[in-house]
Motif scaffolding. Structure first.
Motif, mmCIF file in Angstrom:
data_model
loop_
_atom_site.group_PDB
_atom_site.id
_atom_site.type_symbol
_atom_site.label_atom_id
_atom_site.label_comp_id
_atom_site.label_asym_id
_atom_site.label_seq_id
_atom_site.Cartn_x
_atom_site.Cartn_y
_atom_site.Cartn_z
ATOM 1 N N ILE A 136 42.511 63.019 2.365
ATOM 2 C CA ILE A 136 41.789 62.714 3.610
ATOM 3 C C ILE A 136 42.386 63.613 4.682
ATOM 4 C CG2 ILE A 136 41.276 60.968 5.367
ATOM 5 C CD1 ILE A 136 41.412 58.837 3.222
ATOM 6 N N ALA A 137 41.630 64.637 5.079
ATOM 7 C CA ALA A 137 42.194 65.615 6.020
ATOM 8 C C ALA A 137 41.246 65.966 7.163
ATOM 9 C CB ALA A 137 42.593 66.875 5.266
ATOM 10 N N THR A 138 39.968 65.640 7.016
ATOM 11 C CA THR A 138 39.013 66.007 8.068
ATOM 12 C C THR A 138 38.057 64.833 8.322
ATOM 13 O OG1 THR A 138 37.320 66.782 6.543
ATOM 14 C CG2 THR A 138 38.982 68.405 7.218
ATOM 15 N N ALA A 139 37.262 64.970 9.381
ATOM 16 C CA ALA A 139 36.315 63.913 9.754
ATOM 17 C C ALA A 139 35.384 63.569 8.583
ATOM 18 C CB ALA A 139 35.511 64.354 10.972
ATOM 19 N N ASP A 140 34.955 64.585 7.844
ATOM 20 C CA ASP A 140 34.045 64.370 6.711
ATOM 21 C C ASP A 140 34.658 63.466 5.648
ATOM 22 O OD1 ASP A 140 31.714 65.483 7.358
ATOM 23 O OD2 ASP A 140 31.875 67.260 6.041
ATOM 24 N N ASP A 141 35.969 63.595 5.475
ATOM 25 C CA ASP A 141 36.652 62.798 4.450
ATOM 26 C C ASP A 141 36.681 61.308 4.777
ATOM 27 O OD1 ASP A 141 37.205 65.181 3.150
ATOM 28 O OD2 ASP A 141 39.150 65.421 4.163
ATOM 29 N N LEU A 142 36.385 60.967 6.034
ATOM 30 C CA LEU A 142 36.420 59.552 6.419
ATOM 31 C C LEU A 142 35.118 58.824 6.066
ATOM 32 C CD1 LEU A 142 38.135 59.799 9.937
ATOM 33 C CD2 LEU A 142 39.161 59.014 7.802
ATOM 34 N N LYS A 143 34.067 59.631 5.795
ATOM 35 C CA LYS A 143 32.762 59.031 5.486
ATOM 36 C C LYS A 143 32.847 58.185 4.210
ATOM 37 C CE LYS A 143 30.019 62.567 7.728
ATOM 38 N NZ LYS A 143 29.361 63.882 7.505
ATOM 39 N N ASN A 144 32.161 57.035 4.240
ATOM 40 C CA ASN A 144 32.080 56.123 3.095
ATOM 41 C C ASN A 144 33.430 55.565 2.637
ATOM 42 O OD1 ASN A 144 29.216 56.636 2.866
ATOM 43 N ND2 ASN A 144 29.797 58.625 1.996
ATOM 44 N N LYS A 145 34.409 55.609 3.520
ATOM 45 C CA LYS A 145 35.733 55.098 3.148
ATOM 46 C C LYS A 145 35.910 53.655 3.626
ATOM 47 C CE LYS A 145 38.016 58.652 1.287
ATOM 48 N NZ LYS A 145 36.907 59.576 1.056
ATOM 49 N N LYS A 146 36.861 52.978 2.986
ATOM 50 C CA LYS A 146 37.283 51.654 3.470
ATOM 51 C C LYS A 146 38.356 51.923 4.509
ATOM 52 C CE LYS A 146 36.587 49.113 -0.800
ATOM 53 N NZ LYS A 146 37.285 49.052 -2.072
ATOM 54 N N ILE A 147 38.063 51.545 5.756
ATOM 55 C CA ILE A 147 38.978 51.892 6.853
ATOM 56 C C ILE A 147 39.558 50.629 7.489
ATOM 57 C CG2 ILE A 147 39.196 53.121 9.056
ATOM 58 C CD1 ILE A 147 36.848 54.879 8.227
ATOM 59 N N GLY A 148 40.876 50.590 7.573
ATOM 60 C CA GLY A 148 41.555 49.479 8.246
ATOM 61 C C GLY A 148 41.811 49.830 9.706
ATOM 62 N N VAL A 149 41.643 48.859 10.591
ATOM 63 C CA VAL A 149 41.852 49.089 12.027
ATOM 64 C C VAL A 149 42.437 47.823 12.628
ATOM 65 C CG1 VAL A 149 39.916 50.695 12.293
ATOM 66 C CG2 VAL A 149 39.532 48.243 12.591
ATOM 67 N N GLN A 150 42.878 47.938 13.882
ATOM 68 C CA GLN A 150 43.279 46.731 14.605
ATOM 69 C C GLN A 150 42.083 46.231 15.400
ATOM 70 O OE1 GLN A 150 46.620 47.056 17.264
ATOM 71 N NE2 GLN A 150 46.438 44.906 17.850
ATOM 72 N N LEU A 151 41.878 44.921 15.327
ATOM 73 C CA LEU A 151 40.720 44.284 15.958
ATOM 74 C C LEU A 151 40.619 44.583 17.461
ATOM 75 C CD1 LEU A 151 38.436 42.128 15.388
ATOM 76 C CD2 LEU A 151 40.062 40.436 16.248
ATOM 77 N N GLY A 152 39.439 45.002 17.876
ATOM 78 C CA GLY A 152 39.172 45.177 19.307
ATOM 79 C C GLY A 152 39.778 46.421 19.917
ATOM 80 N N THR A 153 40.217 47.354 19.075
ATOM 81 C CA THR A 153 40.860 48.565 19.604
ATOM 82 C C THR A 153 39.917 49.766 19.521
ATOM 83 O OG1 THR A 153 41.747 49.179 17.448
ATOM 84 C CG2 THR A 153 43.132 47.774 18.836
ATOM 85 N N THR A 154 40.324 50.815 20.201
ATOM 86 C CA THR A 154 39.528 52.041 20.162
ATOM 87 C C THR A 154 39.454 52.590 18.731
ATOM 88 O OG1 THR A 154 41.539 53.104 20.979
ATOM 89 C CG2 THR A 154 39.772 52.767 22.563
#
Ligand code: GLN
Length: 259
Positions: A136-154
């Motif tokens: 995962i190195a570019t914006a394209d690599d993020l497509k269709n991925k399972k992404i973890g984030v913090q709730l309510g953040t940018t």
């Protein structure tokens, strides 16, 4: 025996009366004293965002933001009281549970509908935490991925816009990183400084890819203030400017962010 018991009882009662009396007197004094001398500024934060805020070894919130707001409190003559809460509740708690919030909070148009912001005090950017060696190195690599984030953040707002992404939001960013380590998500989008702290904490399992690879926009952290409280805004901005001019700000950056 009976007498002994009685005197012990009397002693206990007297101690209780004494303690209660003291407690009440102290609380009263604090109230009156607070009004006469120092007002209390209740500051909301989410102490799970190192190096800006975390729980210190003594169990109390510490970090760059905490040190900064305490210095501001000192400067403007208020007693800072830190209230640790969920990041997602901070904005809606201003004006009721808390007076202001400092939490590595990015200035956004949506938040500006609910609160005012101080002048920005730190420029940040999102970063991507990935399993070591993952492709995962570019914006394209993020497509269709399972992404973890913090709730309510940018980080969450950005992830929500990524094509085909399956976004999981956690109360704490570190919980997202734990799920990355468990293989439940493919990557975590979180602000760069905490990403680097987590990167060091889990150095055997993860690495951090800089936000620049993904064209993430720069973000500005500011203190969230009650809407329309010009007086407080001026006081806080004046203190911030003074700290930037006199080296206080730089020494906090050195102590907490560049250490
Ligand atoms: N800067 C991000 C935001 O404002 C994350 C802040 C945080 O998680 N404490 O949404």
């Amino acid at each position: 025996m009976k007498k002994k018991f009685l005197s012990a009882f009397v002693a206990t009662m007297m101690t209780m009366v004494f303690l209660c009396g003291c407690g009440a007197a102290t609380a009263g004094e604090a109230d009156n004293g607070g009004e006469a001398s120092k007002e209390t500024l209740i500051v909301g934060t989410n102490a799970a965002f190192p190096p800006f805020e975390y729980v210190g070894d003594d169990g109390k919130p510490d970090g760059f933001d905490i040190a900064l707001i305490k210095a501001i409190g000192e400067e403007i003559g208020v007693e800072v009281q830190i209230q640790d809460m969920e990041f997602d509740s901070l904005v809606s708690s201003i004006g009721n549970k808390i007076d202001v919030a400092i939490a590595g909070m990015t200035v956004t148009e949506e938040r500006k509908n609910m609160v005012d912001f101080s002048d920005p005090y730190y420029e940040a950017v999102q970063a991507v935490v990935i399993p070591k060696g993952a492709a995962i190195a570019t914006a394209d690599d993020l497509k269709n991925k399972k992404i973890g984030v913090q709730l309510g953040t940018t980080g969450e707002f950005i992830a929500d816009e990524i094509e085909g992404a399956e976004v999981s939001a956690y109360n704490k960013a570190v919980d997202a990183v734990n799920d990355l380590n468990n293989g439940r998500v493919d990557c975590v989008i979180v602000d760069k400084n905490p990403a680097e702290v987590f990167g060091a904490q889990f150095a055997d399992q993860v690495e951090v890819v800089a936000g620049e690879n993904f064209d993430f926009e720069p973000e500005n952290y500011a203190i969230a203030l009650p809407k329309g409280d010009e007086d407080l805004a001026v006081k806080i901005n004046t203190a911030l400017k003074k700290f930037k001019d006199n080296g206080t700000y730089d020494s906090l950056v050195k102590q907490y962010i560049e250490e």
